[in-house]
Structures are given as structure tokens and as C-alpha cells.
Design an enzyme around this catalytic site. Structure first.
Site, PDB file in Angstrom:
ATOM      1  CE1 TYR A  84      -3.446  -2.754   0.358  1.00 42.64           C
ATOM      2  CE2 TYR A  84      -2.213  -3.402   2.316  1.00 42.64           C
ATOM      3  CZ  TYR A  84      -3.177  -3.661   1.367  1.00 42.64           C
ATOM      4  OH  TYR A  84      -3.881  -4.836   1.415  1.00 42.64           O
ATOM      5  CB  SER A  85       3.849   2.431  -0.183  1.00 43.92           C
ATOM      6  OG  SER A  85       4.899   1.741  -0.796  1.00 43.92           O
TER       7      SER A  85
END
Length: 114
Positions: A84-85
Site C-alpha cells: 500500500y505505497s
């Protein structure tokens, strides 16, 4: 430009464009909330901290901080392992190597365990 979503906080670096920072953040929050929460409330705190990037060194420092955050919070040992980046996008663009920011747990004989 760069982001990381962690369960209890988020770091987002955005281009401001012609809008004020507050307008940009408000629009982003509204869109993300609509996609992920709908009419069931909000996922955002009412306030945010902003920082205007001063120069290229400041940009690199904050981008590194964002991408290292999952390692800092001991969620993963390597930024590449956190889904999630924006880190993987930066790797694909050649801005980072896959092993950047890697933390290894090496236990040598005789060292105290933490």
C-alpha cells in the site's frame, strides 16, 4: 507523487497544481472516502499536517520517509514487501533499487535479544 497507507495513518505527497493545498486534500479525501467507505462515514481525521517541499533534497528526504514508514513501524522488513505505497512504482521507474531500506534481523551468538 508518493504515498503510503498504514492502518492508523497516511502519508501523501501531492502536486498542488492551481488549487490550494487544502482544496487538493479535501478533494482527495472526498474521492477516496466515496470509493472505500461510501455513505457509511469517513476514514479521515478532520485535520492534516502540511509541508511545502523547499528543494530537491527536501523532496528526496520526504519521499524516503514516506517509503520507509512501513519498515519504521515494523510492519515489514523491506519497503518492497508493503503493497500500500508508491514504492514499487518508484522501483519500476528506477528511482529506488528493490533492496532499498531493507532491515534484516541478524542474531549473532552472544548478542542480547531485544
Amino acid at each position: 507523487f508518493a504515498f503510503v497507507f498504514i492502518s492508523n495513518h497516511t502519508h501523501i505527497m501531492i502536486y498542488q497544481g492551481n488549487q490550494t493545498y487544502s482544496e487538493s486534500v479535501r478533494k482527495f479525501k472526498r474521492k477516496m472516502n466515496k470509493v472505500y467507505v461510501g455513505n457509511r462515514g469517513t476514514i479521515w481525521q478532520p485535520r492534516f499536517w502540511e509541508h511545502l517541499i523547499r528543494d530537491e533534497d527536501d523532496l528526496f528526504h520526504h519521499t524516503d520517509y514516506i517509503h520507509f514508514n512501513p519498515v519504521k513501524h515494523k510492519i515489514v522488513n523491506r519497503p518492497i514487501d508493503y503493497p500500500y505505497s508508491s514504492f514499487k512504482q518508484f522501483v519500476s521507474e528506477g528511482r529506488y533499487t528493490e533492496d532499498w531500506g531493507e532491515v534484516s534481523d541478524i542474531n549473532c551468538a552472544g548478542e542480547p535479544q531485544s
